[in-house]
Design a protein around this motif. Structure first.
Motif, PDB file in Angstrom:
ATOM      1  N   SER A 140      48.610  14.352  45.342  1.00 16.12           N
ATOM      2  CA  SER A 140      47.482  15.187  44.900  1.00 16.12           C
ATOM      3  C   SER A 140      46.149  14.628  45.371  1.00 16.12           C
ATOM      4  N   ALA A 141      46.095  13.362  45.740  1.00 20.77           N
ATOM      5  CA  ALA A 141      44.863  12.749  46.226  1.00 20.77           C
ATOM      6  C   ALA A 141      44.733  12.837  47.750  1.00 20.77           C
ATOM      7  N   GLU A 142      45.770  13.286  48.431  1.00 18.87           N
ATOM      8  CA  GLU A 142      45.710  13.374  49.890  1.00 18.87           C
ATOM      9  C   GLU A 142      44.760  14.490  50.311  1.00 18.87           C
ATOM     10  N   ASP A 190      41.421  12.788  37.184  1.00 18.12           N
ATOM     11  CA  ASP A 190      42.833  13.137  37.015  1.00 18.12           C
ATOM     12  C   ASP A 190      43.714  12.539  38.112  1.00 18.12           C
ATOM     13  N   LEU A 191      43.119  12.208  39.250  1.00 17.08           N
ATOM     14  CA  LEU A 191      43.898  11.636  40.342  1.00 17.08           C
ATOM     15  C   LEU A 191      44.364  10.226  40.035  1.00 17.08           C
ATOM     16  N   SER A 192      43.813   9.617  38.996  1.00 18.34           N
ATOM     17  CA  SER A 192      44.274   8.290  38.588  1.00 18.34           C
ATOM     18  C   SER A 192      45.246   8.388  37.423  1.00 18.34           C
ATOM     19  N   GLY A 199      53.857   7.658  40.341  1.00 14.38           N
ATOM     20  CA  GLY A 199      54.759   8.457  41.161  1.00 14.38           C
ATOM     21  C   GLY A 199      54.106   9.109  42.374  1.00 14.38           C
ATOM     22  N   ASP A 200      54.946   9.776  43.150  1.00 18.63           N
ATOM     23  CA  ASP A 200      54.496  10.435  44.369  1.00 18.63           C
ATOM     24  C   ASP A 200      53.582  11.627  44.106  1.00 18.63           C
TER      25      ASP A 200
END
Length: 86
Positions: free
Chosen positions: A47-49, A60-62, A41-42
């Motif tokens: 959160s990785a931007e 956690d970004l994955s 999802g978005d």
């Protein structure tokens, strides 16, 4: 605080003179517990931007708490920083 600084001071000469306070938090070993839709999802993508010049890299970004995922996120963030500098 004295015991902590004594231990760290063996490797970092003069550390005690530089430290004003030490905050200690006792947290358990946390792992992400993604809700349905998080991995693809978005929310995960956002959160990785980067936030300005701060780039994020964490397993956690994955959506999966694995060493390999943390490594991959680190490479991604490094590539973003290098591209930003060009």
């Amino acid at each position: 605080m004295t015991r902590i600084l004594a231990d760290l001071g063996r490797a970092h000469d003069g550390l005690e003179a530089l430290v004003e306070r030490i905050d200690v938090w006792r947290w358990g070993h946390a792992m992400i517990r993604p809700a349905p839709g998080f991995i693809w999802g978005d929310a995960r993508r956002k959160s990785a931007e980067p936030h300005g010049r701060v780039h994020f890299a964490h397993s956690d970004l994955s959506g999966l708490a694995l060493f390999e995922e943390a490594f991959d996120q680190g490479l991604r963030a490094a590539d973003e920083v290098l591209a930003f500098r060009s």
